[in-house]
Every structure is written in structure tokens, then in C-alpha cells.
Design a protein around this motif. Sequence first.
Motif, PDB file in Angstrom:
ATOM      1  N   MET A   1       2.972   9.431  -9.928  1.00  0.00           N
ATOM      2  CA  MET A   1       2.277   8.977  -8.735  1.00  0.00           C
ATOM      3  C   MET A   1       1.175   9.991  -8.413  1.00  0.00           C
ATOM      4  SD  MET A   1       3.889   8.187  -4.930  1.00  0.00           S
ATOM      5  CE  MET A   1       5.122   7.051  -5.499  1.00  0.00           C
ATOM      6  N   ASN A   2      -0.041   9.504  -8.206  1.00  0.00           N
ATOM      7  CA  ASN A   2      -1.137  10.422  -7.900  1.00  0.00           C
ATOM      8  C   ASN A   2      -1.028  10.935  -6.457  1.00  0.00           C
ATOM      9  OD1 ASN A   2      -2.424   8.599  -6.107  1.00  0.00           O
ATOM     10  ND2 ASN A   2      -3.589   7.684  -7.784  1.00  0.00           N
ATOM     11  N   ARG A   3      -1.812  11.950  -6.151  1.00  0.00           N
ATOM     12  CA  ARG A   3      -1.741  12.602  -4.841  1.00  0.00           C
ATOM     13  C   ARG A   3      -2.023  11.622  -3.700  1.00  0.00           C
ATOM     14  NH1 ARG A   3      -4.688  14.188  -1.101  1.00  0.00           N
ATOM     15  NH2 ARG A   3      -6.684  13.793  -2.113  1.00  0.00           N
ATOM     16  N   LYS A   4      -3.029  10.769  -3.884  1.00  0.00           N
ATOM     17  CA  LYS A   4      -3.411   9.791  -2.854  1.00  0.00           C
ATOM     18  C   LYS A   4      -2.256   8.813  -2.580  1.00  0.00           C
ATOM     19  CE  LYS A   4      -7.270   6.623  -2.201  1.00  0.00           C
ATOM     20  NZ  LYS A   4      -8.518   6.183  -2.778  1.00  0.00           N
ATOM     21  N   ALA A   5      -1.651   8.313  -3.629  1.00  0.00           N
ATOM     22  CA  ALA A   5      -0.525   7.381  -3.481  1.00  0.00           C
ATOM     23  C   ALA A   5       0.671   8.073  -2.834  1.00  0.00           C
ATOM     24  CB  ALA A   5      -0.141   6.795  -4.834  1.00  0.00           C
ATOM     25  N   GLN A   6       0.898   9.304  -3.220  1.00  0.00           N
ATOM     26  CA  GLN A   6       2.007  10.069  -2.648  1.00  0.00           C
ATOM     27  C   GLN A   6       1.780  10.296  -1.147  1.00  0.00           C
ATOM     28  OE1 GLN A   6       2.665  13.666  -4.842  1.00  0.00           O
ATOM     29  NE2 GLN A   6       4.837  13.692  -4.360  1.00  0.00           N
ATOM     30  N   GLU A   7       0.560  10.648  -0.787  1.00  0.00           N
ATOM     31  CA  GLU A   7       0.228  10.858   0.626  1.00  0.00           C
ATOM     32  C   GLU A   7       0.392   9.557   1.415  1.00  0.00           C
ATOM     33  OE1 GLU A   7      -3.498  12.320   3.451  1.00  0.00           O
ATOM     34  OE2 GLU A   7      -3.664  12.545   1.277  1.00  0.00           O
ATOM     35  N   ALA A   8      -0.070   8.446   0.848  1.00  0.00           N
ATOM     36  CA  ALA A   8       0.061   7.145   1.507  1.00  0.00           C
ATOM     37  C   ALA A   8       1.535   6.799   1.709  1.00  0.00           C
ATOM     38  CB  ALA A   8      -0.642   6.061   0.699  1.00  0.00           C
ATOM     39  N   ASN A   9       2.359   7.056   0.704  1.00  0.00           N
ATOM     40  CA  ASN A   9       3.789   6.775   0.798  1.00  0.00           C
ATOM     41  C   ASN A   9       4.442   7.627   1.890  1.00  0.00           C
ATOM     42  OD1 ASN A   9       6.255   5.501  -0.083  1.00  0.00           O
ATOM     43  ND2 ASN A   9       6.784   7.476  -1.007  1.00  0.00           N
ATOM     44  N   THR A  10       4.086   8.899   1.959  1.00  0.00           N
ATOM     45  CA  THR A  10       4.633   9.789   2.984  1.00  0.00           C
ATOM     46  C   THR A  10       4.222   9.306   4.379  1.00  0.00           C
ATOM     47  OG1 THR A  10       4.610  11.652   1.447  1.00  0.00           O
ATOM     48  CG2 THR A  10       4.698  12.193   3.794  1.00  0.00           C
ATOM     49  N   LEU A  11       2.955   8.939   4.519  1.00  0.00           N
ATOM     50  CA  LEU A  11       2.481   8.417   5.800  1.00  0.00           C
ATOM     51  C   LEU A  11       3.203   7.125   6.177  1.00  0.00           C
ATOM     52  CD1 LEU A  11      -1.362   9.057   5.469  1.00  0.00           C
ATOM     53  CD2 LEU A  11       0.162  10.056   7.193  1.00  0.00           C
ATOM     54  N   PHE A  12       3.403   6.255   5.196  1.00  0.00           N
ATOM     55  CA  PHE A  12       4.086   4.991   5.451  1.00  0.00           C
ATOM     56  C   PHE A  12       5.495   5.249   5.986  1.00  0.00           C
ATOM     57  CE2 PHE A  12       6.415   1.140   4.484  1.00  0.00           C
ATOM     58  CZ  PHE A  12       5.531   0.154   4.892  1.00  0.00           C
ATOM     59  N   GLN A  13       6.213   6.164   5.344  1.00  0.00           N
ATOM     60  CA  GLN A  13       7.564   6.512   5.792  1.00  0.00           C
ATOM     61  C   GLN A  13       7.531   7.071   7.214  1.00  0.00           C
ATOM     62  OE1 GLN A  13      10.245   5.557   4.086  1.00  0.00           O
ATOM     63  NE2 GLN A  13       8.825   4.730   2.577  1.00  0.00           N
ATOM     64  N   SER A  14       6.529   7.881   7.524  1.00  0.00           N
ATOM     65  CA  SER A  14       6.379   8.432   8.877  1.00  0.00           C
ATOM     66  C   SER A  14       6.153   7.312   9.896  1.00  0.00           C
ATOM     67  CB  SER A  14       5.204   9.409   8.937  1.00  0.00           C
ATOM     68  OG  SER A  14       5.449  10.521   8.124  1.00  0.00           O
ATOM     69  N   ALA A  15       5.328   6.345   9.526  1.00  0.00           N
ATOM     70  CA  ALA A  15       5.048   5.226  10.427  1.00  0.00           C
ATOM     71  C   ALA A  15       6.319   4.421  10.703  1.00  0.00           C
ATOM     72  CB  ALA A  15       3.962   4.332   9.842  1.00  0.00           C
ATOM     73  N   LEU A  16       7.129   4.223   9.668  1.00  0.00           N
ATOM     74  CA  LEU A  16       8.393   3.505   9.862  1.00  0.00           C
ATOM     75  C   LEU A  16       9.278   4.240  10.860  1.00  0.00           C
ATOM     76  CD1 LEU A  16       9.278   2.424   6.201  1.00  0.00           C
ATOM     77  CD2 LEU A  16       8.482   0.953   8.070  1.00  0.00           C
ATOM     78  N   LEU A  17       9.322   5.553  10.751  1.00  0.00           N
ATOM     79  CA  LEU A  17      10.112   6.353  11.703  1.00  0.00           C
ATOM     80  C   LEU A  17       9.531   6.252  13.111  1.00  0.00           C
ATOM     81  CD1 LEU A  17      10.942   9.550   9.618  1.00  0.00           C
ATOM     82  CD2 LEU A  17      12.553   7.821  10.461  1.00  0.00           C
ATOM     83  N   GLN A  18       8.221   6.276  13.218  1.00  0.00           N
ATOM     84  CA  GLN A  18       7.596   6.144  14.530  1.00  0.00           C
ATOM     85  C   GLN A  18       7.961   4.799  15.167  1.00  0.00           C
ATOM     86  OE1 GLN A  18       3.707   7.107  12.904  1.00  0.00           O
ATOM     87  NE2 GLN A  18       3.465   8.710  14.456  1.00  0.00           N
ATOM     88  N   GLU A  19       7.984   3.758  14.359  1.00  0.00           N
ATOM     89  CA  GLU A  19       8.401   2.448  14.870  1.00  0.00           C
ATOM     90  C   GLU A  19       9.847   2.497  15.332  1.00  0.00           C
ATOM     91  OE1 GLU A  19       7.147  -1.524  13.287  1.00  0.00           O
ATOM     92  OE2 GLU A  19       6.650  -0.253  11.573  1.00  0.00           O
ATOM     93  N   LYS A  20      10.692   3.073  14.492  1.00  0.00           N
ATOM     94  CA  LYS A  20      12.128   3.160  14.806  1.00  0.00           C
ATOM     95  C   LYS A  20      12.353   3.880  16.125  1.00  0.00           C
ATOM     96  CE  LYS A  20      16.491   4.867  12.990  1.00  0.00           C
ATOM     97  NZ  LYS A  20      17.179   5.497  11.880  1.00  0.00           N
ATOM     98  N   TYR A  21      11.566   4.915  16.368  1.00  0.00           N
ATOM     99  CA  TYR A  21      11.740   5.704  17.582  1.00  0.00           C
ATOM    100  C   TYR A  21      10.785   5.273  18.700  1.00  0.00           C
ATOM    101  CZ  TYR A  21      14.955   8.373  14.821  1.00  0.00           C
ATOM    102  OH  TYR A  21      16.027   8.721  14.033  1.00  0.00           O
ATOM    103  N   GLN A  22      10.408   3.989  18.663  1.00  0.00           N
ATOM    104  CA  GLN A  22       9.679   3.352  19.753  1.00  0.00           C
ATOM    105  C   GLN A  22       8.330   4.012  20.069  1.00  0.00           C
ATOM    106  OE1 GLN A  22      11.369   0.544  21.134  1.00  0.00           O
ATOM    107  NE2 GLN A  22      12.752   0.974  19.456  1.00  0.00           N
TER     108      GLN A  22
END
Length: 167
Positions: A1-22
Motif C-alpha cells: 500500500m502506498n503512503r497516500k493510500a495508507q494515509e487515506a485508510n488511517t483517516l477513514f478509520q479516524s472518521a469512523l471513530l468520530q462518527e461512533k463518538y458522536q
Amino acid sequence: MNRKAQEANTLFQSALLQEKYQDPDGATRTYQRVLKLQPRNKLAWYNLGVIAQRGGRTAEAREAYEKALKIDPKYGSALYNEAILLKSTDTDRAVELLKRAIAATPNAATAHLQLGWVLAQKHHDDEAENEFRRAVATDPSLLSQVPEQFRDDVSPTPTSSQAGATE
């Protein structure tokens, strides 16, 4: 996985957590950062649509779902959610989207149920009954959500173990 894809994946996971925590505003900003890295990320577009829909921003939600559907025209969740947004204002488009959602996921019981409701609203009772029947056949717990006038016609037949049971 390239750096850009890895960063996007990390951000996506963060966004999911932000949703979970309202934190919908934080999640929205984070999904937008994902989309700067991956403009064709259908899940980020879809999740932006969900956040907008929950916030009552219908036009924004539709736009996000449409962008997800441009990337994947058979994306059942986006088809379903956009149909729900439109079922009271554009029944023809809602029917089309629900039929596409069902084509993508034939056992989507709630999509059959919602299609039944829209068809009943349009007075297409035979088609509505068929959709309610499919919904209940897939998920019998949906029977209580079927309009009263259709319930007897779509009730699942009792199995042999239920037939002999007494209360």
C-alpha cells in the motif's frame, strides 16, 4: 500500500471513530480529507451522505450518494438511502433506486419493504403486495411493518411445528 493510500485508510478509520463518538462535524472534515487523497472513495462519499441525512441536509446527502453511485452504480446502501430520502417527494425515482438496490442485493428485506410502501402509496397494490411478501419471506420480523390491508396476504405460512402449537 502506498503512503497516500495508507494515509487515506488511517483517516477513514479516524472518521469512523468520530462518527461512533458522536462528532459528525469532525467526521465530515475527516472524510473530506480522505476524499482529497482518494476522490473515488465511495465509502467516504456514502458516509458523508449518511451524516448529512442524519443532520436533515437532504440535498447534501443526495449529492454525496450520487457521487458514491457514480463510482459504483450498484452500491446497494447508497441506492437504498437515496431512495429513502426521495420516497415522499419523488416516488418514481425512489422506485427506480429501490429496484436497483434489490437487483444489487436480492435478499435486502428492508428494500423490499420500502419498495412495497412506495408502490402502495402509488396505488400499485398488486406490486406492493409482492414486495411485502418478499420482505416478510426474507425477514418475518418485518410483518408488523407491513400495512394492515396487506398483512393477511403476506403472512408467512406457519411451519408444521407452529401449526400444532397452542397458546
